[in-house]
Design a protein around this motif. Structure first.
Motif, PDB file in Angstrom:
ATOM      1  N   ILE A   1       0.712  -1.207  -0.003  1.00 32.70           N
ATOM      2  CA  ILE A   1      -0.075   0.133   0.024  1.00 32.70           C
ATOM      3  C   ILE A   1       0.793   1.187   0.021  1.00 32.70           C
ATOM      4  CG2 ILE A   1      -1.446   1.470   1.472  1.00 32.70           C
ATOM      5  CD1 ILE A   1      -2.681  -1.522   2.365  1.00 32.70           C
ATOM      6  N   LEU A   2       1.860   1.287   0.708  1.00 33.32           N
ATOM      7  CA  LEU A   2       2.911   2.371   0.937  1.00 33.32           C
ATOM      8  C   LEU A   2       3.677   2.599  -0.507  1.00 33.32           C
ATOM      9  CD1 LEU A   2       4.501   2.063   4.303  1.00 33.32           C
ATOM     10  CD2 LEU A   2       3.072   4.185   3.304  1.00 33.32           C
TER      11      LEU A   2
ATOM     12  N   ARG B   1      -4.102   7.493  -3.331  1.00 36.17           N
ATOM     13  CA  ARG B   1      -4.521   7.964  -2.103  1.00 36.17           C
ATOM     14  C   ARG B   1      -5.941   7.027  -1.857  1.00 36.17           C
ATOM     15  NH1 ARG B   1      -0.294   9.255  -1.804  1.00 36.17           N
ATOM     16  NH2 ARG B   1       0.449  11.198  -1.086  1.00 36.17           N
ATOM     17  N   ALA B   2      -6.646   6.588  -2.852  1.00 35.25           N
ATOM     18  CA  ALA B   2      -7.801   6.028  -2.636  1.00 35.25           C
ATOM     19  C   ALA B   2      -7.680   4.470  -2.471  1.00 35.25           C
ATOM     20  CB  ALA B   2      -8.937   6.206  -3.548  1.00 35.25           C
TER      21      ALA B   2
ATOM     22  N   GLN C   1     -12.342  -4.953   9.962  1.00 39.69           N
ATOM     23  CA  GLN C   1     -11.293  -5.094  11.129  1.00 39.69           C
ATOM     24  C   GLN C   1      -9.855  -4.815  10.351  1.00 39.69           C
ATOM     25  OE1 GLN C   1     -10.835  -8.896  12.948  1.00 39.69           O
ATOM     26  NE2 GLN C   1      -9.863  -8.213  14.733  1.00 39.69           N
ATOM     27  N   GLU C   2      -9.717  -5.358   9.328  1.00 39.82           N
ATOM     28  CA  GLU C   2      -8.715  -5.093   8.251  1.00 39.82           C
ATOM     29  C   GLU C   2      -8.260  -3.594   8.104  1.00 39.82           C
ATOM     30  OE1 GLU C   2      -8.337  -7.692   5.103  1.00 39.82           O
ATOM     31  OE2 GLU C   2      -6.533  -6.965   4.008  1.00 39.82           O
ATOM     32  N   MET C   3      -9.506  -2.832   7.710  1.00 39.27           N
ATOM     33  CA  MET C   3      -9.557  -1.763   7.110  1.00 39.27           C
ATOM     34  C   MET C   3      -9.176  -0.743   8.516  1.00 39.27           C
ATOM     35  SD  MET C   3     -12.576   1.125   6.063  1.00 39.27           S
ATOM     36  CE  MET C   3     -12.513   0.915   4.315  1.00 39.27           C
ATOM     37  N   VAL C   4      -9.629  -0.879   9.607  1.00 36.90           N
ATOM     38  CA  VAL C   4      -9.270  -0.189  10.755  1.00 36.90           C
ATOM     39  C   VAL C   4      -8.167  -0.183  11.197  1.00 36.90           C
ATOM     40  CG1 VAL C   4      -9.731  -0.276  13.373  1.00 36.90           C
ATOM     41  CG2 VAL C   4     -11.755  -0.298  11.815  1.00 36.90           C
ATOM     42  N   SER C   5      -7.344  -1.625  10.906  1.00 38.90           N
ATOM     43  CA  SER C   5      -5.989  -1.698  11.433  1.00 38.90           C
ATOM     44  C   SER C   5      -4.796  -1.148  10.413  1.00 38.90           C
ATOM     45  CB  SER C   5      -5.491  -3.025  11.797  1.00 38.90           C
ATOM     46  OG  SER C   5      -5.073  -4.079  10.682  1.00 38.90           O
ATOM     47  N   LYS C   6      -5.189  -0.925   9.133  1.00 39.79           N
ATOM     48  CA  LYS C   6      -4.763  -0.421   8.281  1.00 39.79           C
ATOM     49  C   LYS C   6      -4.751   1.180   8.399  1.00 39.79           C
ATOM     50  CE  LYS C   6      -4.363  -4.041   4.739  1.00 39.79           C
ATOM     51  NZ  LYS C   6      -4.863  -4.688   3.365  1.00 39.79           N
ATOM     52  N   TYR C   7      -5.913   1.623   8.640  1.00 36.58           N
ATOM     53  CA  TYR C   7      -6.102   2.844   8.963  1.00 36.58           C
ATOM     54  C   TYR C   7      -4.956   3.463  10.067  1.00 36.58           C
ATOM     55  CZ  TYR C   7      -8.230   7.244  11.312  1.00 36.58           C
ATOM     56  OH  TYR C   7      -8.342   8.248  11.923  1.00 36.58           O
TER      57      TYR C   7
ATOM     58  N   LEU D   1      -1.216   3.649   8.891  1.00 37.67           N
ATOM     59  CA  LEU D   1      -0.818   4.076   7.396  1.00 37.67           C
ATOM     60  C   LEU D   1      -1.127   5.479   7.667  1.00 37.67           C
ATOM     61  CD1 LEU D   1      -1.963   1.102   5.303  1.00 37.67           C
ATOM     62  CD2 LEU D   1       0.302   2.182   5.271  1.00 37.67           C
ATOM     63  N   PRO D   2      -0.448   6.151   6.591  1.00 38.33           N
ATOM     64  CA  PRO D   2      -0.793   7.788   6.722  1.00 38.33           C
ATOM     65  C   PRO D   2      -2.105   8.065   6.466  1.00 38.33           C
ATOM     66  CG  PRO D   2       0.898   7.140   5.017  1.00 38.33           C
ATOM     67  CD  PRO D   2       0.417   6.021   5.608  1.00 38.33           C
ATOM     68  N   LYS D   3      -2.465   9.345   7.272  1.00 43.16           N
ATOM     69  CA  LYS D   3      -3.610   9.608   7.590  1.00 43.16           C
ATOM     70  C   LYS D   3      -4.454  10.510   6.529  1.00 43.16           C
ATOM     71  CE  LYS D   3      -4.336   8.104  11.637  1.00 43.16           C
ATOM     72  NZ  LYS D   3      -3.469   6.938  11.435  1.00 43.16           N
TER      73      LYS D   3
END
Ligand SMILES: *Cc1c(COP(=O)(O)O)cnc(C)c1O
Length: 222
Positions: A33-34, A42-43, A50-56, A59-61
């Protein structure tokens, strides 16, 4: 093997300017992703809360997180503070919950209504009659904390291009009708999210404004 950035560049060169590319990063690690992020993407799209929350969290805000999968009502609260766009709103009850959680977070959440266009039974979504009835309802008109930006659909998983084209065209036609009948003075009802790795060129030809592409960017998933 081409890199993630080379893949994104190749896909972008196939898309016209008005079509937004969502990089579907589900199951893929933060390093990949990075890589895309450093190249300007950016999108990103995820289908598990759960996966989205932990990546959020890691990773950059300034990443815009798109929830593209089926969303259970009891999990809306975990993504409500930060999610950028929820593509898979497939019932009035789900939208009611999103509205409630958005209010608690003091924000308006952008959403797409998912329309059932495929032949397969398993795909979620409203049909035409249901979506028209819902948009005309008082229940919908009283929702202050959700912003309906357009429609989303998934075509049948098939090699039959004519079938896929027919389904995407039906989504675009419904979008045009709803735009006329319910959103004529709402400029930002402007999104038709359709097209994945296997069918995004057909989707674009049928009027897609947003494609959700995973494997062609990050490689096949297990
Ligand atoms: C996984 C997924 C995609 C991306 O699929 P690819 O075929 O890997 O491009 C797009 N949309 C939804 C809803 C998905 O679940």
């Amino acid at each position: 093997m081409p890199t993630v950035l080379e893949n994104i560049k190749a896909i972008r060169s196939n898309l016209s300017d008005g079509v937004e590319l969502i990089a579907v990063s589900k199951t893929k690690p933060n390093e990949l992703i990075l890589e895309a992020y450093k190249g300007g993407q950016r999108a990103f799209g995820e289908n598990k809360v759960q996966e989205m929350v932990s990546k959020y969290e890691s990773l950059p805000k300034d990443i815009e997180w798109h929830m593209i999968g089926h969303l259970q009502r009891n999990k809306v609260k975990y993504i409500a503070p930060f999610v950028h766009l929820i593509h898979g709103v497939d019932s009035p009850r789900l939208l009611t919950e999103i509205n409630k959680r958005a209010q608690q977070c003091n924000r308006v959440i952008d959403v797409l209504l998912q329309i059932h266009i495929a032949q397969e039974q398993s795909k979620f979504g409203f049909n035409q009659e249901e979506v028209e009835q819902f948009l005309g309802s008082e229940e919908y008109q009283n929702m202050r904390y959700v912003n309906v930006k357009g429609l989303m659909g998934m075509a049948t998983f098939t090699q039959d291009k004519a079938q896929v084209q027919k389904e995407f065209t039906s989504l675009k036609t419904l979008y045009d009708q709803l735009k006329n009948n319910f959103f004529s003075s709402k400029e930002d009802f402007s999104t038709v999210s359709m097209g994945m790795t296997g069918d995004y060129k057909i989707a674009e030809a049928c009027g897609s404004t947003m494609v959700r592409i995973g494997s062609a960017i990050f490689g096949a998933r297990n």
